[in-house]
Motif scaffolding. Structure first.
Motif, PDB file in Angstrom:
ATOM      1  N   LEU A  81       0.821  -1.202   0.000  1.00  0.00           N
ATOM      2  CA  LEU A  81       0.000   0.000   0.000  1.00  0.00           C
ATOM      3  C   LEU A  81       0.861   1.260   0.000  1.00  0.00           C
ATOM      4  CD1 LEU A  81      -2.050  -2.205   0.959  1.00  0.00           C
ATOM      5  CD2 LEU A  81      -3.152  -0.414   2.297  1.00  0.00           C
ATOM      6  N   LYS A  82       0.413   2.248  -0.739  1.00  0.00           N
ATOM      7  CA  LYS A  82       1.044   3.566  -0.718  1.00  0.00           C
ATOM      8  C   LYS A  82       0.464   4.406   0.426  1.00  0.00           C
ATOM      9  CE  LYS A  82       1.853   3.799  -5.722  1.00  0.00           C
ATOM     10  NZ  LYS A  82       1.538   4.553  -6.964  1.00  0.00           N
ATOM     11  N   TRP A  83       1.191   5.459   0.767  1.00  0.00           N
ATOM     12  CA  TRP A  83       0.789   6.355   1.852  1.00  0.00           C
ATOM     13  C   TRP A  83       0.519   7.763   1.336  1.00  0.00           C
ATOM     14  CZ3 TRP A  83       0.131   5.046   6.996  1.00  0.00           C
ATOM     15  CH2 TRP A  83       0.592   3.787   7.389  1.00  0.00           C
ATOM     16  N   GLU A  84      -0.385   8.449   2.035  1.00  0.00           N
ATOM     17  CA  GLU A  84      -0.560   9.896   1.895  1.00  0.00           C
ATOM     18  C   GLU A  84      -0.079  10.520   3.201  1.00  0.00           C
ATOM     19  OE1 GLU A  84      -4.710  10.307   1.232  1.00  0.00           O
ATOM     20  OE2 GLU A  84      -4.625   9.644  -0.859  1.00  0.00           O
ATOM     21  N   ILE A  85       0.944  11.360   3.128  1.00  0.00           N
ATOM     22  CA  ILE A  85       1.607  11.872   4.327  1.00  0.00           C
ATOM     23  C   ILE A  85       1.594  13.395   4.314  1.00  0.00           C
ATOM     24  CG2 ILE A  85       3.728  11.837   5.694  1.00  0.00           C
ATOM     25  CD1 ILE A  85       4.496   9.259   4.215  1.00  0.00           C
ATOM     26  N   GLU A  86       1.330  13.974   5.477  1.00  0.00           N
ATOM     27  CA  GLU A  86       1.406  15.425   5.641  1.00  0.00           C
ATOM     28  C   GLU A  86       2.281  15.724   6.863  1.00  0.00           C
ATOM     29  OE1 GLU A  86      -1.448  19.391   6.179  1.00  0.00           O
ATOM     30  OE2 GLU A  86      -2.333  17.380   6.043  1.00  0.00           O
ATOM     31  N   TYR A  87       3.396  16.394   6.612  1.00  0.00           N
ATOM     32  CA  TYR A  87       4.322  16.733   7.695  1.00  0.00           C
ATOM     33  C   TYR A  87       4.002  18.124   8.229  1.00  0.00           C
ATOM     34  CZ  TYR A  87       7.012  12.846   5.774  1.00  0.00           C
ATOM     35  OH  TYR A  87       7.399  11.605   5.318  1.00  0.00           O
ATOM     36  N   HIS A  88       4.066  18.253   9.555  1.00  0.00           N
ATOM     37  CA  HIS A  88       3.854  19.544  10.206  1.00  0.00           C
ATOM     38  C   HIS A  88       5.132  20.045  10.876  1.00  0.00           C
ATOM     39  CE1 HIS A  88      -0.559  19.338   9.653  1.00  0.00           C
ATOM     40  NE2 HIS A  88      -0.364  18.035   9.771  1.00  0.00           N
ATOM     41  N   ASP A  89       5.942  19.147  11.398  1.00  0.00           N
ATOM     42  CA  ASP A  89       7.228  19.502  11.993  1.00  0.00           C
ATOM     43  C   ASP A  89       8.091  18.244  12.003  1.00  0.00           C
ATOM     44  OD1 ASP A  89       9.387  20.449  13.377  1.00  0.00           O
ATOM     45  OD2 ASP A  89       8.230  21.437  14.949  1.00  0.00           O
ATOM     46  N   ARG A  90       8.690  17.971  10.862  1.00  0.00           N
ATOM     47  CA  ARG A  90       9.380  16.702  10.689  1.00  0.00           C
ATOM     48  C   ARG A  90      10.617  16.581  11.570  1.00  0.00           C
ATOM     49  NH1 ARG A  90      10.432  13.775   4.826  1.00  0.00           N
ATOM     50  NH2 ARG A  90      10.879  11.698   5.678  1.00  0.00           N
ATOM     51  N   GLU A  91      11.266  17.702  11.876  1.00  0.00           N
ATOM     52  CA  GLU A  91      12.496  17.648  12.658  1.00  0.00           C
ATOM     53  C   GLU A  91      12.275  17.135  14.078  1.00  0.00           C
ATOM     54  OE1 GLU A  91      14.381  21.419  12.569  1.00  0.00           O
ATOM     55  OE2 GLU A  91      14.891  21.323  10.424  1.00  0.00           O
ATOM     56  N   ARG A  92      11.062  17.235  14.581  1.00  0.00           N
ATOM     57  CA  ARG A  92      10.792  16.805  15.957  1.00  0.00           C
ATOM     58  C   ARG A  92      10.246  15.377  16.020  1.00  0.00           C
ATOM     59  NH1 ARG A  92       6.952  21.516  17.929  1.00  0.00           N
ATOM     60  NH2 ARG A  92       7.055  20.425  19.942  1.00  0.00           N
ATOM     61  N   MET A  93      10.134  14.726  14.878  1.00  0.00           N
ATOM     62  CA  MET A  93       9.646  13.354  14.881  1.00  0.00           C
ATOM     63  C   MET A  93      10.663  12.412  15.506  1.00  0.00           C
ATOM     64  SD  MET A  93       7.923  13.266  11.065  1.00  0.00           S
ATOM     65  CE  MET A  93       7.800  11.480  11.064  1.00  0.00           C
ATOM     66  N   ALA A  94      10.176  11.381  16.179  1.00  0.00           N
ATOM     67  CA  ALA A  94      11.049  10.375  16.784  1.00  0.00           C
ATOM     68  C   ALA A  94      11.643   9.496  15.692  1.00  0.00           C
ATOM     69  CB  ALA A  94      10.274   9.528  17.781  1.00  0.00           C
ATOM     70  N   PRO A  95      12.850   8.968  15.900  1.00  0.00           N
ATOM     71  CA  PRO A  95      13.397   8.012  14.933  1.00  0.00           C
ATOM     72  C   PRO A  95      12.598   6.709  14.974  1.00  0.00           C
ATOM     73  CG  PRO A  95      14.771   8.097  16.897  1.00  0.00           C
ATOM     74  CD  PRO A  95      13.751   9.190  17.049  1.00  0.00           C
ATOM     75  N   GLY A  96      12.588   6.005  13.862  1.00  0.00           N
ATOM     76  CA  GLY A  96      11.890   4.719  13.861  1.00  0.00           C
ATOM     77  C   GLY A  96      11.092   4.485  12.602  1.00  0.00           C
ATOM     78  N   TYR A  97      10.492   3.293  12.533  1.00  0.00           N
ATOM     79  CA  TYR A  97       9.708   2.847  11.395  1.00  0.00           C
ATOM     80  C   TYR A  97       8.248   2.656  11.797  1.00  0.00           C
ATOM     81  CZ  TYR A  97      14.372   1.766   9.618  1.00  0.00           C
ATOM     82  OH  TYR A  97      15.684   1.852   9.218  1.00  0.00           O
TER      83      TYR A  97
END
Length: 651
Positions: free
Chosen positions: A38-54
């Motif tokens: 499946l493909k994803w639809e993604i909207e980032y609001h503040d990517r730099e503060r995201m936690a590392p991981g999958y």
């Protein structure tokens, strides 16, 4: 021209994607037989503060297993890992042949290595009751925990591996007759579905602890039924509690979530009694909030009389809603005071202000962020410790959901080698191009691919180029016709992680139909060492930093004749490239003839020996010795002698 062939190839893919543009497709098929992730639809609001991981999701079309048919079915459902750009990392659907899976997540508490766990769904005909699976970082199944007792199946809600990896928790459902005295009808009985849990020995599937609601939770606590409702009749009866989560603290007590009573319960690990209720009709806490139809209740911490719990407040179901939006809640409980208190210390509202009527998950991440799986269409969101929205993502398809979604770090080391496919395209002898596609299903930290070609099956690998890994599948375009190719996966430190098998490049079954306009029926493979040397000269000549001496040195190393100068480098390299194509073409044909003659000689030896014509064979061989040497492949399987294709000189 090559680009015309490439345009035709890409346009055909576009046509194919019109009907399933929400699914990925791949060229490399060996590890991924007909997988359409499946493909994803993604909207980032503040990517730099995201936690590392999958992201760990298990998409399914419908929860109840479909009956098998003769209809062709691609691999789409099952366990999948993506990075937070929506790039596929691992497609696990072939592991259990496209079966539904649930509660797919990374596990860190078994030993020093990361693992994966999930629940494999039951079969539609009842022959398979499902089981819990534990997979190592090589994507090999280490343990399968089977269904226990006389239960209908291994319930889909929970497979919670406890610290040390020796035991696990699972939800249970069973059917029972219950007296309806609690509804003021003591002379009547009705079937109900009893909810409970078990703690299992992972190695043996033995039941170590078993608890259910039958004689501990009264009918009147249920929000599904009332005293005036007619009896449910036969089995399975009323599902009056509907357990959907279970966890255990260090004290040995169990936290459970019963969706149809709007209540969380703490169950004593000593005697199975209910220590307290949070929420519902009979809450033991002074609380200034409500929740209902909840999912995924877990201990964040539990220390004596202070407990911190995470839970998804669905606040709705198929019948209606109790609040206007679903939310993740972090709840702090103090059981040392009278009355006991419960306070929400963090609330994460669903970003689109909608309602998750079914399923879902909510977990804090190690860095303090929160990750919420809102279930439908895989809708998920990550939030900062203060609640700020960082990203939202959902499946591009509206045909699939995932029961829970998780985020976590994981190191995947597939035991299988990278998967490679190579094809050649061209319109004439001077215009051939090799397209190489490579992927490595489940590898988490490949940063670069190096590509090699050989002049024949046992030839010396020649580096023909490299490129960074930017997607699940990487394409590399090599100049010329590279017949035997392979690829190496490289990590961030430059180490070789694994090497693909050497694969033969595919050719069109009909070159003329594919646009071939050359003099022959199709091109002959190029010698990669000659092409690589010619490309090196061209690259160095076009470099602003290369000196004339450096350029001349490369040319002298790669050729046995010819002169160069500051004004003649490009002409020389162009001529060398053209000569290389002709040399490779001639020598490859000669090599094919040599191999063919060698095989013919062996065949004749066998036939003539059987026919008593040994003397004639001896004369033939003796005569051949006086001619130029030609290689005969070894019958004993020893390596064949390498024939250097850089020279056309015959003895």
């Amino acid at each position: 021209m090559f680009w015309g062939a490439l345009l035709l190839l890409l346009s055909s893919n576009v046509v194919a994607e019109r009907h399933d543009s929400d699914l990925m497709s791949f060229v490399t098929p060996i590890q991924l037989p007909e997988v359409r992730a499946l493909k994803w639809e993604i909207e980032y609001h503040d990517r730099e503060r995201m936690a590392p991981g999958y992201w760990f999701v298990a998409p399914y079309g419908q929860i109840s297993p479909e009956r098998p048919t003769q209809k062709y079915q691609q691999y789409q459902v099952g366990p999948y890992i993506y990075d937070d750009s929506g790039i596929l990392i691992w497609a696990g659907s072939p592991l259990y042949d496209n079966e539904n899976t649930f509660d797919f997540k990374p596990v860190y508490n078994i030993d020093s290595n990361p693992h994966l766990s999930f629940i494999v769904g039951w079969a539609s005909d009842g022959t398979k009751k499902g089981h819990g699976a534990i997979v190592n970082q090589h994507y090999e199944v280490e343990k399968e925990v089977q269904v226990i007792n006389d239960l209908h199946d291994f319930n889909m809600h929970e497979f919670n591996i406890l610290e040390g990896g020796k035991t696990a928790l699972a939800c249970t459902y069973r059917n029972a007759l219950i007296n309806m005295a609690d509804f003021g009808r003591p002379t009547e009985e009705s079937w109900v579905t009893v909810g409970g849990f078990v703690e299992l020995d992972i190695a043996t599937s033995e039941v170590l602890v078993q608890w259910d609601s039958f004689d501990k939770i009264a009918l009147h606590e249920s929000n599904m039924f009332h005293a005036w409702d007619d009896p449910a009749g036969g089995e399975p009866g009323w599902d009056y509690v509907h357990i959907n989560a279970v966890d255990k603290n260090e004290a040995g007590d169990y936290l459970i979530s019963l969706r149809f009573t709007n209540t969380l319960y703490l169950i004593s690990g000593q005697d199975g009694s209910i220590l307290w209720r949070l929420g519902g009709l009979e809450s033991d806490f002074d609380q200034d909030f409500t929740f209902s139809k909840q999912h995924d209740a877990k201990f964040v911490s539990s220390n004596g009389t202070r407990h911190v719990i995470s839970v998804l407040n669905n606040a709705s179901d198929e019948r209606g809603n109790d609040e206007n939006t679903s939310a993740g809640l972090i709840i702090e409980l103090d059981t040392a005071v009278t009355p006991m208190t419960a306070r929400v210390i963090r609330r994460i509202n669903r970003p689109d202000s909608g309602l998750t009527r079914l399923r879902g998950s909510f977990r804090p991440l190690p860095n303090g962020n929160y990750f919420v799986g809102w279930s439908e269409r895989g809708y998920s969101s990550e939030h900062a410790p203060n609640g700020d929205l960082l990203v939202t993502a959902r499946f591009a398809s509206d045909r699939y959901s995932t029961y829970r979604s998780y985020k976590g770090e994981f190191t995947g080391r597939p035991s299988a080698p990278p998967d490679l496919v190579s094809n050649v395209y061209g319109t004439d002898d001077k215009d051939t191009t090799t397209l190489i596609h490579v992927s490595w299903n489940g590898a988490t930290d490949v940063v670069q691919w190096k590509f090699y070609a050989q002049s024949y099956d046992r030839g010396e690998p020649v580096l023909i180029g490299s490129t960074n890994k930017t997607d699940f599948e990487t394409m590399f375009i090599a100049d010329g016709y590279m017949d035997w190719v392979s690829a190496q996966a490289i990590d961030a430190d430059g180490n070789v992680m694994h090497t693909s098998n050497v694969m033969r490049t595919g050719i069109p079954s009909n070159w003329k139909a594919a646009g071939w306009g050359g003099a022959n029926s199709g091109p002959s493979p190029d010698d990669p060492s000659i092409i690589a040397a010619a490309n090196e000269v061209t690259d160095l000549a076009s470099s602003d930093t290369a000196s004339d001496d450096e350029t001349a040195e490369v040319i002298n190393d790669s050729t046995s004749s010819g002169s160069t100068g500051s004004s003649g480098v490009s002409d020389h390299s162009a001529a060398q490239y053209a000569d290389a194509k002709e040399v490779a073409k001639a020598v490859y044909k000669a090599y094919d003839i040599i191999r063919g003659i060698g095989s013919l000689i062996i065949f004749m030896l066998v036939v003539c020996t059987l026919g008593g014509a040994g003397f004639a064979i001896w004369r033939f061989i003796r005569g051949r010795r006086k001619r130029s040497y030609q290689h005969v492949p070894s019958e004993e399987g020893l390596p064949t002698e390498e024939i250097r294709l850089t020279s056309t000189v015959r003895e």
